[in-house]
Motif scaffolding. Sequence first.
Motif, PDB file in Angstrom:
ATOM      1  N   LEU A 230       0.843  -1.196   0.000  1.00  0.00           N
ATOM      2  CA  LEU A 230       0.000   0.000   0.000  1.00  0.00           C
ATOM      3  C   LEU A 230       0.879   1.246   0.000  1.00  0.00           C
ATOM      4  O   LEU A 230       1.648   1.481   0.931  1.00  0.00           O
ATOM      5  CB  LEU A 230      -0.915   0.016   1.226  1.00  0.00           C
ATOM      6  N   ASP A 231       0.789   2.054  -1.057  1.00  0.00           N
ATOM      7  CA  ASP A 231       1.517   3.320  -1.139  1.00  0.00           C
ATOM      8  C   ASP A 231       0.769   4.233  -2.100  1.00  0.00           C
ATOM      9  O   ASP A 231       0.966   4.180  -3.307  1.00  0.00           O
ATOM     10  CB  ASP A 231       2.953   3.110  -1.602  1.00  0.00           C
ATOM     11  N   VAL A 232      -0.121   5.045  -1.556  1.00  0.00           N
ATOM     12  CA  VAL A 232      -0.935   5.956  -2.359  1.00  0.00           C
ATOM     13  C   VAL A 232      -0.517   7.383  -2.044  1.00  0.00           C
ATOM     14  O   VAL A 232      -0.596   7.821  -0.897  1.00  0.00           O
ATOM     15  CB  VAL A 232      -2.444   5.780  -2.073  1.00  0.00           C
ATOM     16  N   LYS A 233      -0.058   8.085  -3.067  1.00  0.00           N
ATOM     17  CA  LYS A 233       0.284   9.503  -2.920  1.00  0.00           C
ATOM     18  C   LYS A 233      -0.866  10.323  -3.489  1.00  0.00           C
ATOM     19  O   LYS A 233      -1.492   9.940  -4.478  1.00  0.00           O
ATOM     20  CB  LYS A 233       1.585   9.810  -3.644  1.00  0.00           C
ATOM     21  N   PHE A 234      -1.128  11.451  -2.853  1.00  0.00           N
ATOM     22  CA  PHE A 234      -2.204  12.334  -3.265  1.00  0.00           C
ATOM     23  C   PHE A 234      -1.626  13.673  -3.702  1.00  0.00           C
ATOM     24  O   PHE A 234      -0.546  14.067  -3.257  1.00  0.00           O
ATOM     25  CB  PHE A 234      -3.184  12.560  -2.104  1.00  0.00           C
ATOM     26  N   LYS A 235      -2.371  14.363  -4.552  1.00  0.00           N
ATOM     27  CA  LYS A 235      -1.972  15.721  -4.947  1.00  0.00           C
ATOM     28  C   LYS A 235      -2.095  16.643  -3.742  1.00  0.00           C
ATOM     29  O   LYS A 235      -2.920  16.419  -2.853  1.00  0.00           O
ATOM     30  CB  LYS A 235      -2.887  16.231  -6.070  1.00  0.00           C
ATOM     31  N   ASN A 236      -1.279  17.690  -3.712  1.00  0.00           N
ATOM     32  CA  ASN A 236      -1.440  18.711  -2.678  1.00  0.00           C
ATOM     33  C   ASN A 236      -2.860  19.242  -2.766  1.00  0.00           C
ATOM     34  O   ASN A 236      -3.408  19.379  -3.868  1.00  0.00           O
ATOM     35  CB  ASN A 236      -0.436  19.837  -2.862  1.00  0.00           C
ATOM     36  N   ALA A 237      -3.479  19.533  -1.628  1.00  0.00           N
ATOM     37  CA  ALA A 237      -4.899  19.883  -1.607  1.00  0.00           C
ATOM     38  C   ALA A 237      -5.133  21.228  -0.927  1.00  0.00           C
ATOM     39  O   ALA A 237      -4.587  21.494   0.142  1.00  0.00           O
ATOM     40  CB  ALA A 237      -5.677  18.788  -0.888  1.00  0.00           C
ATOM     41  N   LEU A 238      -5.962  22.043  -1.558  1.00  0.00           N
ATOM     42  CA  LEU A 238      -6.346  23.344  -1.015  1.00  0.00           C
ATOM     43  C   LEU A 238      -7.752  23.249  -0.447  1.00  0.00           C
ATOM     44  O   LEU A 238      -8.647  22.703  -1.084  1.00  0.00           O
ATOM     45  CB  LEU A 238      -6.300  24.419  -2.105  1.00  0.00           C
ATOM     46  N   GLY A 239      -7.952  23.754   0.767  1.00  0.00           N
ATOM     47  CA  GLY A 239      -9.258  23.718   1.400  1.00  0.00           C
ATOM     48  C   GLY A 239      -9.430  24.885   2.351  1.00  0.00           C
ATOM     49  O   GLY A 239      -8.705  25.878   2.279  1.00  0.00           O
ATOM     50  N   ALA A 240     -10.386  24.743   3.246  1.00  0.00           N
ATOM     51  CA  ALA A 240     -10.712  25.817   4.183  1.00  0.00           C
ATOM     52  C   ALA A 240     -10.837  25.275   5.599  1.00  0.00           C
ATOM     53  O   ALA A 240     -11.124  24.095   5.805  1.00  0.00           O
ATOM     54  CB  ALA A 240     -12.015  26.483   3.772  1.00  0.00           C
ATOM     55  N   VAL A 241     -10.629  26.166   6.562  1.00  0.00           N
ATOM     56  CA  VAL A 241     -10.784  25.844   7.981  1.00  0.00           C
ATOM     57  C   VAL A 241     -11.625  26.945   8.618  1.00  0.00           C
ATOM     58  O   VAL A 241     -11.385  28.133   8.392  1.00  0.00           O
ATOM     59  CB  VAL A 241      -9.410  25.774   8.695  1.00  0.00           C
ATOM     60  N   LEU A 242     -12.615  26.549   9.406  1.00  0.00           N
ATOM     61  CA  LEU A 242     -13.369  27.466  10.252  1.00  0.00           C
ATOM     62  C   LEU A 242     -13.009  27.107  11.686  1.00  0.00           C
ATOM     63  O   LEU A 242     -12.962  25.919  12.037  1.00  0.00           O
ATOM     64  CB  LEU A 242     -14.869  27.300  10.029  1.00  0.00           C
ATOM     65  N   GLN A 243     -12.768  28.115  12.527  1.00  0.00           N
ATOM     66  CA  GLN A 243     -12.275  27.802  13.870  1.00  0.00           C
ATOM     67  C   GLN A 243     -12.789  28.812  14.889  1.00  0.00           C
ATOM     68  O   GLN A 243     -12.909  29.999  14.591  1.00  0.00           O
ATOM     69  CB  GLN A 243     -10.746  27.807  13.859  1.00  0.00           C
ATOM     70  N   ALA A 244     -13.092  28.336  16.097  1.00  0.00           N
ATOM     71  CA  ALA A 244     -13.466  29.182  17.230  1.00  0.00           C
ATOM     72  C   ALA A 244     -12.670  28.718  18.433  1.00  0.00           C
ATOM     73  O   ALA A 244     -12.621  27.517  18.723  1.00  0.00           O
ATOM     74  CB  ALA A 244     -14.959  29.083  17.512  1.00  0.00           C
ATOM     75  N   ASP A 245     -12.027  29.651  19.133  1.00  0.00           N
ATOM     76  CA  ASP A 245     -11.162  29.326  20.265  1.00  0.00           C
ATOM     77  C   ASP A 245     -11.594  30.054  21.522  1.00  0.00           C
ATOM     78  O   ASP A 245     -12.007  31.217  21.472  1.00  0.00           O
ATOM     79  CB  ASP A 245      -9.714  29.744  19.969  1.00  0.00           C
ATOM     80  N   TRP A 246     -11.461  29.369  22.651  1.00  0.00           N
ATOM     81  CA  TRP A 246     -11.624  29.973  23.970  1.00  0.00           C
ATOM     82  C   TRP A 246     -10.236  30.394  24.427  1.00  0.00           C
ATOM     83  O   TRP A 246      -9.307  29.595  24.429  1.00  0.00           O
ATOM     84  CB  TRP A 246     -12.232  28.975  24.944  1.00  0.00           C
ATOM     85  N   LEU A 247     -10.073  31.654  24.800  1.00  0.00           N
ATOM     86  CA  LEU A 247      -8.775  32.180  25.232  1.00  0.00           C
ATOM     87  C   LEU A 247      -8.665  32.104  26.746  1.00  0.00           C
ATOM     88  O   LEU A 247      -9.269  32.900  27.464  1.00  0.00           O
ATOM     89  CB  LEU A 247      -8.618  33.626  24.749  1.00  0.00           C
ATOM     90  N   PHE A 248      -7.894  31.138  27.248  1.00  0.00           N
ATOM     91  CA  PHE A 248      -7.664  31.029  28.690  1.00  0.00           C
ATOM     92  C   PHE A 248      -6.832  32.205  29.172  1.00  0.00           C
ATOM     93  O   PHE A 248      -7.068  32.750  30.235  1.00  0.00           O
ATOM     94  CB  PHE A 248      -6.956  29.715  29.035  1.00  0.00           C
ATOM     95  N   THR A 249      -5.818  32.539  28.379  1.00  0.00           N
ATOM     96  CA  THR A 249      -5.001  33.727  28.622  1.00  0.00           C
ATOM     97  C   THR A 249      -4.840  34.394  27.265  1.00  0.00           C
ATOM     98  O   THR A 249      -5.390  33.938  26.270  1.00  0.00           O
ATOM     99  CB  THR A 249      -3.607  33.364  29.186  1.00  0.00           C
ATOM    100  N   ASP A 250      -4.050  35.449  27.214  1.00  0.00           N
ATOM    101  CA  ASP A 250      -3.817  36.124  25.943  1.00  0.00           C
ATOM    102  C   ASP A 250      -3.048  35.224  24.966  1.00  0.00           C
ATOM    103  O   ASP A 250      -3.076  35.440  23.766  1.00  0.00           O
ATOM    104  CB  ASP A 250      -3.050  37.429  26.181  1.00  0.00           C
ATOM    105  N   LYS A 251      -2.360  34.204  25.507  1.00  0.00           N
ATOM    106  CA  LYS A 251      -1.524  33.357  24.666  1.00  0.00           C
ATOM    107  C   LYS A 251      -1.978  31.898  24.587  1.00  0.00           C
ATOM    108  O   LYS A 251      -1.588  31.191  23.670  1.00  0.00           O
ATOM    109  CB  LYS A 251      -0.079  33.398  25.172  1.00  0.00           C
ATOM    110  N   LEU A 252      -2.763  31.409  25.528  1.00  0.00           N
ATOM    111  CA  LEU A 252      -3.170  30.003  25.575  1.00  0.00           C
ATOM    112  C   LEU A 252      -4.625  29.856  25.168  1.00  0.00           C
ATOM    113  O   LEU A 252      -5.496  30.504  25.739  1.00  0.00           O
ATOM    114  CB  LEU A 252      -2.963  29.447  26.992  1.00  0.00           C
ATOM    115  N   ALA A 253      -4.878  28.978  24.164  1.00  0.00           N
ATOM    116  CA  ALA A 253      -6.238  28.812  23.651  1.00  0.00           C
ATOM    117  C   ALA A 253      -6.546  27.345  23.379  1.00  0.00           C
ATOM    118  O   ALA A 253      -5.661  26.561  23.052  1.00  0.00           O
ATOM    119  CB  ALA A 253      -6.412  29.620  22.368  1.00  0.00           C
TER     120      ALA A 253
END
Length: 186
Positions: free
Chosen positions: A132-155
């Motif tokens: 088994l050795d399947v290579k795929f083309k590089n893929a472009l997509g999207a990400v939607l994200q929501a974060d809770w900020l515990f501090t200004d730097k940690l989420a």
Amino acid sequence: MKRTIMAGLLATAACGAHGADFRPIVKAGVDFAGETLVTAVFTDGETEAMKANEGFYFGGGLAVTDEARRFEFHLTLAYKFGGIIASNGEIEWTRFPLEALAFYRFQKVRVGGGLAYHISPRLEGDGVVGGLDVKFKNALGAVLQADWLFTDKLAVGARYTILEYEAKGPFTGDAHSKGLGLTFSY
């Protein structure tokens, strides 16, 4: 893709001219779901499927926050991997997600999204599935994200990825990589 990265760099440079905060970012997480890439059948008859969005990831990059602390931009590169392990063989699913995300910040929450570009996606096996050795083309997509900020730097947050992988070489077909995930960043 080059235009998107250039637009992100120009936006970052514009923020820098007005007192933006530049800092390194480290992130890790786990994603779930997507279409089935391969199903392993064990000697006892049980099965386990490897899904297109599945995997753990860790990486890092650059985070830029504007002077007013309302907008935040992330440019990161990560290593994402998943697998199925048995006593007589193993299947590994790997890729390198490059992400350019923009967020709007509230006091304890940031929400946003952006582009994801998965580099060198590969599904390979060893042992009894050594062929088994399947290579795929590089893929472009999207990400939607929501974060809770515990501090200004940690989420900690939740994300949804929308992407499609297309096999290359002697293999044909595609796999939709839509799914939820959990993310941690510092």
